[in-house]
Design an enzyme around this catalytic site. Sequence first.
Site, short mmCIF file in Angstrom:
data_model
loop_
_atom_site.label_atom_id
_atom_site.label_comp_id
_atom_site.label_asym_id
_atom_site.label_seq_id
_atom_site.Cartn_x
_atom_site.Cartn_y
_atom_site.Cartn_z
CG HIS A 1 -10.79 19.26 -61.12
ND1 HIS A 1 -9.89 19.25 -60.10
CD2 HIS A 1 -11.17 17.96 -61.30
CE1 HIS A 1 -9.71 18.03 -59.66
NE2 HIS A 1 -10.48 17.21 -60.37
CD GLU A 2 -13.76 16.61 -63.85
OE1 GLU A 2 -13.14 15.71 -64.46
OE2 GLU A 2 -14.00 16.55 -62.63
CG HIS B 1 -8.79 14.87 -64.48
ND1 HIS B 1 -7.69 14.46 -63.76
CD2 HIS B 1 -9.72 15.24 -63.54
CE1 HIS B 1 -7.94 14.56 -62.46
NE2 HIS B 1 -9.16 15.04 -62.30
#
Length: 453
Positions: free
Chosen positions: A22-23, A26
């Site tokens: 997820h990170e 980003h």
Amino acid sequence: MGEFIGSIWWLIVSLGVLVTIHEYGHFWVARRCGVKVLRFSIGFGRPLWMKRGRDGTEYAIAALPLGGYVKMLDEREGDVAAEQVGQAFNRKSVWKRIAIVAAGPVANLLLCVALFWGMFVIGRPDFAPVVGQVGRIAQQAGLREGDTVRAVGDRATPTWSEVQMALLPAALDRADIDLQVAGTDGADRTVRLPLSRLPEHFDERNAIGVIGLMPRHARVPAIVGRVAPDTAAWGVLAEGDRITAIDGEPVRDWRDIGPLVQALGEHGGPAMIEVERDGERLALEIEPRRAEMETGEAYWALGVQSTGRSDPQHDALLRYGPVQAVPAAFTEATHQARELFAMIGRAFTGRVSVENTVAGPITIARATNAFAGQGAAWYLSILALLSLSLGILNLLPIPILDGGHLLYYLIELVKGSPVSERVMAAGQYVGLALIAGLMGLAFYNDIVNNLVR
């Protein structure tokens, strides 16, 4: 490893994988949009390990492994050197900010598809979708023992797990549904399962049992585990005997014994009970005796107890080749996403208990440990569902979540200017309150479902 340690281990591993992806979503998009990333952290709190990369980004693993974050250069969070202003997140166009924020949930959705692909390629061992005993609604609908369920509605069911997952939403909605069934004679037929007859309140976690469906693999062998002293079976049957027939009626499962014994008792007199003992077939005379339940209700009994053991072997495999697994993975991810949104809708409208909808870390830990114990494919399947849930949860328009930020940026696109700092601050408080309430509900459900029951 023990269940407790195993649950903690698989929870940490699972969250680590999901949060990292997820990170990284980003991080990857931010870098390509020209934003300077100050820190990439897996976990919150004090860093347990940290390394500074050549790009100046700090890569860290923190003490609390329940999340993570990507800290970007931003004028709203501190002073920015004049030569780095162009690398600040807040100076980027609204479309780039949308891409950066959406990248995390999108990464989880792509991971979900990749995990389902891996599950299909490895092959998930399961049980054949063959019906064992039937009762209640299933029996009224015309399902019979030995029927193979080919499809539930428009969803193919190559395994019993697929049957369960397809029937659960229909049961929760109390919606009648068609089953495509193949009988033991090979003839195909359609069975209309009238789930609208389900009671208003029923155990949602045992919907299949309430419907009256017992899979073939759930049979308990008719093997005597204990003979109670001074009962009808004392001195006649022995531990380890496999009961094969009572008064000429075949016994295939421990659950067959009760009705046959009641019928024998009502008929009166002794009868023959056939057993297998040490490889030999024996016919023994036995006569049931009256006994009483704790409620005072009388019944006929032999005085034997089951071993309670049922160790069925998987007899089905859900597997595709690497190429065929690609569309299958996308189809499965899309289907599960629709079901997740539907479940959220049921929870908000009160059609399903939030107690069985919102899971906390204890429930997730136990589930991941149980799935991991069944093999790699099963573990990939639950990891895919968790990744999907994380991606969709983060897209909800709740301030402090990615979806909340996306909502702000969409408003900015409409009005032509950023949302005021005052509105954003108020939104943060609302978002914190909502997330705190959701976490509180999750922990409450964990306590009720895992510790109290």
